[in-house]
Design a protein around this motif. Structure first.
Motif, PDB file in Angstrom:
ATOM      1  N   ILE A   8      -5.899   2.322  -6.252  1.00 51.13           N
ATOM      2  CA  ILE A   8      -5.167   2.395  -4.984  1.00 51.13           C
ATOM      3  C   ILE A   8      -6.171   2.570  -3.849  1.00 51.13           C
ATOM      4  N   ASN A   9      -6.399   1.501  -3.088  1.00 53.02           N
ATOM      5  CA  ASN A   9      -7.341   1.524  -1.973  1.00 53.02           C
ATOM      6  C   ASN A   9      -6.581   1.812  -0.682  1.00 53.02           C
ATOM      7  N   SER A  10      -6.966   2.872   0.018  1.00 54.54           N
ATOM      8  CA  SER A  10      -6.257   3.269   1.233  1.00 54.54           C
ATOM      9  C   SER A  10      -7.244   3.562   2.356  1.00 54.54           C
ATOM     10  N   CYS A  11      -6.803   3.363   3.593  1.00 51.47           N
ATOM     11  CA  CYS A  11      -7.642   3.696   4.738  1.00 51.47           C
ATOM     12  C   CYS A  11      -6.794   3.751   5.997  1.00 51.47           C
ATOM     13  N   ARG A  12      -7.424   4.122   7.090  1.00 53.13           N
ATOM     14  CA  ARG A  12      -6.822   4.057   8.418  1.00 53.13           C
ATOM     15  C   ARG A  12      -7.547   2.976   9.223  1.00 53.13           C
ATOM     16  N   LYS A  13      -6.822   2.300  10.082  1.00 49.14           N
ATOM     17  CA  LYS A  13      -7.410   1.220  10.874  1.00 49.14           C
ATOM     18  C   LYS A  13      -8.051   1.763  12.139  1.00 49.14           C
ATOM     19  N   LEU A  14      -9.349   1.599  12.245  1.00 50.58           N
ATOM     20  CA  LEU A  14     -10.160   1.892  13.426  1.00 50.58           C
ATOM     21  C   LEU A  14     -10.385   3.376  13.715  1.00 50.58           C
ATOM     22  N   SER A  15      -9.388   4.231  13.482  1.00 50.66           N
ATOM     23  CA  SER A  15      -9.557   5.654  13.794  1.00 50.66           C
ATOM     24  C   SER A  15      -8.738   6.489  12.813  1.00 50.66           C
ATOM     25  N   PRO A  16      -9.043   7.801  12.716  1.00 51.94           N
ATOM     26  CA  PRO A  16      -8.284   8.664  11.800  1.00 51.94           C
ATOM     27  C   PRO A  16      -6.791   8.723  12.089  1.00 51.94           C
ATOM     28  N   THR A  17      -6.376   8.299  13.289  1.00 52.25           N
ATOM     29  CA  THR A  17      -4.947   8.276  13.615  1.00 52.25           C
ATOM     30  C   THR A  17      -4.388   6.852  13.628  1.00 52.25           C
ATOM     31  N   GLY A  18      -5.204   5.892  13.179  1.00 51.40           N
ATOM     32  CA  GLY A  18      -4.773   4.500  13.185  1.00 51.40           C
ATOM     33  C   GLY A  18      -3.753   4.200  12.101  1.00 51.40           C
ATOM     34  N   ASN A  19      -3.297   2.971  12.080  1.00 49.98           N
ATOM     35  CA  ASN A  19      -2.310   2.549  11.089  1.00 49.98           C
ATOM     36  C   ASN A  19      -2.836   2.741   9.675  1.00 49.98           C
ATOM     37  N   PHE A  20      -1.955   3.192   8.795  1.00 52.83           N
ATOM     38  CA  PHE A  20      -2.310   3.382   7.387  1.00 52.83           C
ATOM     39  C   PHE A  20      -2.276   2.031   6.678  1.00 52.83           C
TER      40      PHE A  20
END
Length: 208
Positions: free
Chosen positions: A99-111
């Motif tokens: 399961i690869n997960s991240c936030r887009k561009l910033s820690p508050t960005g889209n999941f």
């Protein structure tokens, strides 16, 4: 009676023509074989998995602290921060879920999330990773593993185009600088960074 064209018989002309046609066919076959070989050549490396690898030790949540990744391999991770990978066994099979997960561009960005399947393990620590039924699968190898750190190398080569990523993983969002340098040196020493890509640190600060 076989007709003659000057001092050359029709039979001789036919023989020479057949030889030329055979030579042309052999050339075409060789050219096709070369083209096919280039088209489907595998530019991926085949490193051995970590000698001490165990599935139990690799399972669970990892934080990506950095990577060396080609542009084609960054389709999902291009703008990622706070990147994690969670390895879980698939019930009733010998496969695993990545399961690869991240936030887009910033820690508050889209999941963002991309869930792959690790299948066909062999040798221990090496799988094929797939995300979609008809998409080419990547070679996926854990080349280093201890209780706190891991290096994962994945690579695909399709139509002569090779994409790869070397992921430096940690059990915690932060990692010791000297240990990260050691892991980078280890991976580069195996010849995996064939395009001499720059190391990109993954932002984890402010994510948790």
């Amino acid at each position: 009676m076989i007709p003659k064209l000057g001092n050359v018989t029709f039979e001789q002309i036919l023989f020479v023509t057949m030889k030329l046609l055979i030579s042309l066919c052999l050339f075409c076959i060789s050219a096709d074989a070369f083209f096919i070989d280039q088209l489907f050549s595998n530019g991926c490396k085949s490193p051995s998995p970590a000698q001490n690898f165990t599935n139990q030790q690799y399972n669970g949540l990892w934080y990506e602290v950095g990577k060396m990744q080609t542009a084609g391999g960054a389709a999902f991770e291009k703008d990622c921060v706070c990147t994690t990978i969670d390895i879980k066994p698939k019930s009733g099979t010998s496969d695993y879920t990545a399961i690869n997960s991240c936030r887009k561009l910033s820690p508050t960005g889209n999941f963002l999330n991309a869930t792959g399947t690790l299948s066909g393990e062999g040798p221990s620590g090496h799988w094929k990773e797939g995300f979609f039924p008809l998409a080419p699968k990547a070679d996926y190898t854990i080349i280093y593993l201890d209780d706190n750190y891991a290096i994962e190398y994945d690579c695909t080569s399709v139509f002569g185009v090779t994409n790869y990523c070397i992921h430096i993983l940690s059990r915690t969002p932060t990692a010791q600088t000297d240990m990260v340098q050691k892991l980078k040196t280890f991976a580069i020493g195996l010849g995996l960074n064939t395009e001499n890509l720059d190391y990109q640190e993954t932002l984890q600060k402010g994510c948790w």
